[in-house]
Write an enzyme that holds these catalytic residues in place. Sequence first.
Site, PDB file in Angstrom:
ATOM      1  N   THR A 125      -5.239  -1.493   9.658  1.00 60.23           N
ATOM      2  CA  THR A 125      -4.042  -0.717   9.326  1.00 60.23           C
ATOM      3  C   THR A 125      -3.446  -0.048  10.569  1.00 60.23           C
ATOM      4  OG1 THR A 125      -3.390   1.359   8.230  1.00 60.23           O
ATOM      5  CG2 THR A 125      -5.711   1.105   8.685  1.00 60.23           C
ATOM      6  N   ASP A 126      -2.136   0.200  10.522  1.00 58.39           N
ATOM      7  CA  ASP A 126      -1.500   0.911  11.646  1.00 58.39           C
ATOM      8  C   ASP A 126      -1.983   2.360  11.737  1.00 58.39           C
ATOM      9  OD1 ASP A 126      -0.219   1.971   9.426  1.00 58.39           O
ATOM     10  OD2 ASP A 126       1.823   1.622  10.149  1.00 58.39           O
ATOM     11  N   GLU A 127      -2.647   2.832  10.661  1.00 53.74           N
ATOM     12  CA  GLU A 127      -3.094   4.234  10.668  1.00 53.74           C
ATOM     13  C   GLU A 127      -4.170   4.493  11.709  1.00 53.74           C
ATOM     14  OE1 GLU A 127      -3.470   6.116   6.834  1.00 53.74           O
ATOM     15  OE2 GLU A 127      -2.190   4.621   5.912  1.00 53.74           O
ATOM     16  N   TYR A 153     -10.257   8.199   6.287  1.00 54.07           N
ATOM     17  CA  TYR A 153      -9.925   6.793   6.008  1.00 54.07           C
ATOM     18  C   TYR A 153      -9.608   6.047   7.300  1.00 54.07           C
ATOM     19  CZ  TYR A 153      -6.817   2.826   5.079  1.00 54.07           C
ATOM     20  OH  TYR A 153      -6.223   1.589   5.107  1.00 54.07           O
ATOM     21  N   LYS A 157     -11.575   2.983   9.360  1.00 54.05           N
ATOM     22  CA  LYS A 157     -10.954   1.682   9.665  1.00 54.05           C
ATOM     23  C   LYS A 157     -10.989   1.428  11.180  1.00 54.05           C
ATOM     24  CE  LYS A 157      -9.092  -0.833   7.165  1.00 54.05           C
ATOM     25  NZ  LYS A 157      -9.636  -1.973   6.371  1.00 54.05           N
ATOM     26  N   PRO A 208       5.321  14.348  -7.261  1.00 52.94           N
ATOM     27  CA  PRO A 208       4.795  15.230  -6.213  1.00 52.94           C
ATOM     28  C   PRO A 208       5.107  14.721  -4.816  1.00 52.94           C
ATOM     29  CG  PRO A 208       3.016  13.952  -7.223  1.00 52.94           C
ATOM     30  CD  PRO A 208       4.279  13.511  -7.882  1.00 52.94           C
ATOM     31  N   ARG A 276      -0.635  17.385   2.478  1.00 58.37           N
ATOM     32  CA  ARG A 276      -1.933  16.739   2.708  1.00 58.37           C
ATOM     33  C   ARG A 276      -2.522  17.315   4.010  1.00 58.37           C
ATOM     34  NH1 ARG A 276      -1.472  10.351   3.471  1.00 58.37           N
ATOM     35  NH2 ARG A 276      -1.838  10.270   1.237  1.00 58.37           N
TER      36      ARG A 276
HETATM   37  P1  NAD Z   1      -7.048  -1.511  -2.679  1.00 53.11           P
HETATM   38  O1  NAD Z   1      -7.700  -0.170  -2.715  1.00 53.11           O
HETATM   39  O2  NAD Z   1      -5.955  -1.808  -3.650  1.00 53.11           O
HETATM   40  O3  NAD Z   1      -8.158  -2.650  -2.865  1.00 53.11           O
HETATM   41  C1  NAD Z   1      -9.423  -2.583  -2.282  1.00 53.11           C
HETATM   42  C2  NAD Z   1     -10.319  -3.565  -3.034  1.00 53.11           C
HETATM   43  O4  NAD Z   1     -11.611  -3.534  -2.403  1.00 53.11           O
HETATM   44  C3  NAD Z   1     -10.546  -3.194  -4.504  1.00 53.11           C
HETATM   45  O5  NAD Z   1     -10.397  -4.334  -5.322  1.00 53.11           O
HETATM   46  C4  NAD Z   1     -11.981  -2.697  -4.539  1.00 53.11           C
HETATM   47  O6  NAD Z   1     -12.632  -2.947  -5.790  1.00 53.11           O
HETATM   48  C5  NAD Z   1     -12.609  -3.503  -3.410  1.00 53.11           C
HETATM   49  N1  NAD Z   1     -13.807  -2.850  -2.856  1.00 53.11           N
HETATM   50  C6  NAD Z   1     -13.934  -1.541  -2.521  1.00 53.11           C
HETATM   51  N2  NAD Z   1     -15.185  -1.314  -2.063  1.00 53.11           N
HETATM   52  C7  NAD Z   1     -15.826  -2.511  -2.074  1.00 53.11           C
HETATM   53  C8  NAD Z   1     -17.130  -2.922  -1.700  1.00 53.11           C
HETATM   54  N3  NAD Z   1     -18.017  -2.045  -1.223  1.00 53.11           N
HETATM   55  N4  NAD Z   1     -17.474  -4.236  -1.835  1.00 53.11           N
HETATM   56  C9  NAD Z   1     -16.567  -5.123  -2.341  1.00 53.11           C
HETATM   57  N5  NAD Z   1     -15.327  -4.779  -2.724  1.00 53.11           N
HETATM   58  C10 NAD Z   1     -14.953  -3.498  -2.592  1.00 53.11           C
HETATM   59  O7  NAD Z   1      -6.560  -1.691  -1.184  1.00 53.11           O
HETATM   60  P2  NAD Z   1      -5.296  -2.483  -0.626  1.00 53.11           P
HETATM   61  O8  NAD Z   1      -4.139  -1.566  -0.579  1.00 53.11           O
HETATM   62  O9  NAD Z   1      -5.183  -3.798  -1.293  1.00 53.11           O
HETATM   63  O10 NAD Z   1      -5.786  -2.684   0.899  1.00 53.11           O
HETATM   64  C11 NAD Z   1      -6.556  -3.823   1.258  1.00 53.11           C
HETATM   65  C12 NAD Z   1      -6.887  -3.754   2.734  1.00 53.11           C
HETATM   66  O11 NAD Z   1      -5.687  -3.666   3.494  1.00 53.11           O
HETATM   67  C13 NAD Z   1      -7.723  -2.542   3.132  1.00 53.11           C
HETATM   68  O12 NAD Z   1      -8.659  -2.941   4.093  1.00 53.11           O
HETATM   69  C14 NAD Z   1      -6.726  -1.578   3.724  1.00 53.11           C
HETATM   70  O13 NAD Z   1      -7.325  -0.737   4.686  1.00 53.11           O
HETATM   71  C15 NAD Z   1      -5.731  -2.544   4.355  1.00 53.11           C
HETATM   72  N6  NAD Z   1      -4.349  -2.056   4.480  1.00 53.11           N
HETATM   73  C16 NAD Z   1      -3.696  -1.556   3.393  1.00 53.11           C
HETATM   74  C17 NAD Z   1      -2.370  -1.146   3.532  1.00 53.11           C
HETATM   75  C18 NAD Z   1      -1.589  -0.612   2.347  1.00 53.11           C
HETATM   76  O14 NAD Z   1      -0.455  -0.148   2.528  1.00 53.11           O
HETATM   77  N7  NAD Z   1      -2.091  -0.681   1.127  1.00 53.11           N
HETATM   78  C19 NAD Z   1      -1.733  -1.241   4.773  1.00 53.11           C
HETATM   79  C20 NAD Z   1      -2.439  -1.760   5.868  1.00 53.11           C
HETATM   80  C21 NAD Z   1      -3.739  -2.165   5.693  1.00 53.11           C
HETATM   81  P1  TYD Z   2       0.215   6.871   0.655  1.00 51.61           P
HETATM   82  O1  TYD Z   2       0.830   5.948  -0.348  1.00 51.61           O
HETATM   83  O2  TYD Z   2      -1.004   7.648   0.249  1.00 51.61           O
HETATM   84  O3  TYD Z   2      -0.025   6.043   1.988  1.00 51.61           O
HETATM   85  P2  TYD Z   2      -0.485   6.526   3.474  1.00 51.61           P
HETATM   86  O4  TYD Z   2      -0.859   7.948   3.468  1.00 51.61           O
HETATM   87  O5  TYD Z   2      -1.667   5.649   3.718  1.00 51.61           O
HETATM   88  O6  TYD Z   2       0.682   6.250   4.348  1.00 51.61           O
HETATM   89  O7  TYD Z   2       1.309   7.923   1.083  1.00 51.61           O
HETATM   90  C1  TYD Z   2       2.526   7.540   1.701  1.00 51.61           C
HETATM   91  C2  TYD Z   2       3.259   8.798   2.102  1.00 51.61           C
HETATM   92  O8  TYD Z   2       3.621   9.516   0.913  1.00 51.61           O
HETATM   93  C3  TYD Z   2       2.417   9.763   2.922  1.00 51.61           C
HETATM   94  O9  TYD Z   2       3.264  10.394   3.873  1.00 51.61           O
HETATM   95  C4  TYD Z   2       1.930  10.792   1.911  1.00 51.61           C
HETATM   96  C5  TYD Z   2       3.075  10.841   0.923  1.00 51.61           C
HETATM   97  N1  TYD Z   2       2.709  11.171  -0.479  1.00 51.61           N
HETATM   98  C6  TYD Z   2       3.377  12.176  -1.158  1.00 51.61           C
HETATM   99  O10 TYD Z   2       4.286  12.834  -0.618  1.00 51.61           O
HETATM  100  N2  TYD Z   2       3.027  12.427  -2.456  1.00 51.61           N
HETATM  101  C7  TYD Z   2       2.024  11.728  -3.077  1.00 51.61           C
HETATM  102  O11 TYD Z   2       1.735  12.036  -4.259  1.00 51.61           O
HETATM  103  C8  TYD Z   2       1.365  10.683  -2.368  1.00 51.61           C
HETATM  104  C9  TYD Z   2       0.285   9.878  -3.015  1.00 51.61           C
HETATM  105  C10 TYD Z   2       1.751  10.433  -1.069  1.00 51.61           C
END
Ligand code: NAD
Ligand code: TYD
Length: 340
Positions: A125-127, A153, A157, A208, A276
């Site tokens: 992730t870019d985070e 988190y 990562k 929120p 947060r």
């Molecule tokens: P998500 O939380 O929707 O899905 C995570 C999945 O992993 C779930 O199905 C969960 O059951 C499974 N899981 C958790 N712990 C596990 C374990 N110990 N063993 C096997 N499976 C397990 O997450 P997502 O949003 O689909 O993100 C997927 C990946 O992409 C992550 O690695 C996240 O860091 C990365 N990512 C997400 C975003 C985003 O915006 N959502 C952006 C950049 C990178």
């Molecule tokens: P989020 O979806 O948790 O992604 P990330 O923190 O990984 O970028 O949140 C996106 C942005 O929205 C982040 O700046 C936090 C904000 N946020 C709110 O303002 N209210 C909320 O209830 C949530 C979940 C996030």
Amino acid sequence: MKLLVTGGAGFIGSYFIKYMLQKYSDYKIVNLDLLTYAGNLETLKDADTNVNYKFVKGNIVDKVFVEDLFEKEQFDVVVNFAAESHVDRSVSDPNVFVKTNIMGTQVLLDVARKYNILRYHQISTDEVYGDLPLDRPDLFFMENTPLNPSSPYSASKAAADLLVIAYQRTYNIPVTLSRCSNNYGPYHFPEKLIPLIITRAITNQAIPVYGDGLNVRDWIYVEDHCSAIDCILHNGKEGEIYNIGSHDERSNLEVVKTILKELNKPETLIAFVKNRPGHDLRYAIDSSKLHKELGWGPKCNFEEGIKKTIKWYVENESWWQSIISGEYMNYYKKQYQINI
Ligand code: NAD
Ligand code: TYD
């Protein structure tokens, strides 16, 4: 070609599995997922009937189990999506983030090494880069920007990324790594910002917004993330890191207002709540390396993607209504300290 996709019952992993099964009719995919609160097999109903797809429930931290699976399946490629992925949950309880995100990655790397796989791809992730100031729109995360994570988190990562890079150097494992910006789209668990806004607006509930709502995120439609991973798997160079993003920056408040307007709901639904802790100000990713070296580009901009996403949530209320129950409602009450 046989792929192990971990975390394939989550938001992005499930999209990736469906994307790959549709595009490559001769690829076999095994989805290994623990089915935590974030995993949902409903999302993969369509794939169930595909003979090239199989689901296995298990934990990536469990080395004996993972080794046994590799022995049986003899994978060519591993794509590791499995993770605890929600920043707010990592603030309340970092423990499982360290276990899954760091130790789980180490187990997968160890086993991938033992079985000589052709490619290990880490979804990051870019985070991991930390954040950028709001008053410097000229700054972007590059692949060589120093890691500076802010939350448990992103720290977990970043640690996993370092393990992946170290395993490549030490053991010569054929790895690639991608760091993507915030994803959105259908089937997104309704505790993340965009699905949270949409589902609460549809049901006329308060939305929120943390702090002043001016924090900026760089949004990418989930299908574009999947096409980028596909491109890196097939054309990416071993040992390389690729940023993925679509230069679609929006403040949280702008995102909320866009969705409310699209759903024809009043801005009085916006509720500013406690910020947060350690809230990152701005994420902005430069993915020109992926564009220049591998020819990848996003296809969907935010205006189009958010409309498609809202439409999906309006038409698929049963999917998210079944999630907004039980354990998740307890999380919600604790997180926002409000009764709903
Ligand atoms: P998500 O939380 O929707 O899905 C995570 C999945 O992993 C779930 O199905 C969960 O059951 C499974 N899981 C958790 N712990 C596990 C374990 N110990 N063993 C096997 N499976 C397990 O997450 P997502 O949003 O689909 O993100 C997927 C990946 O992409 C992550 O690695 C996240 O860091 C990365 N990512 C997400 C975003 C985003 O915006 N959502 C952006 C950049 C990178
Ligand atoms: P989020 O979806 O948790 O992604 P990330 O923190 O990984 O970028 O949140 C996106 C942005 O929205 C982040 O700046 C936090 C904000 N946020 C709110 O303002 N209210 C909320 O209830 C949530 C979940 C996030």
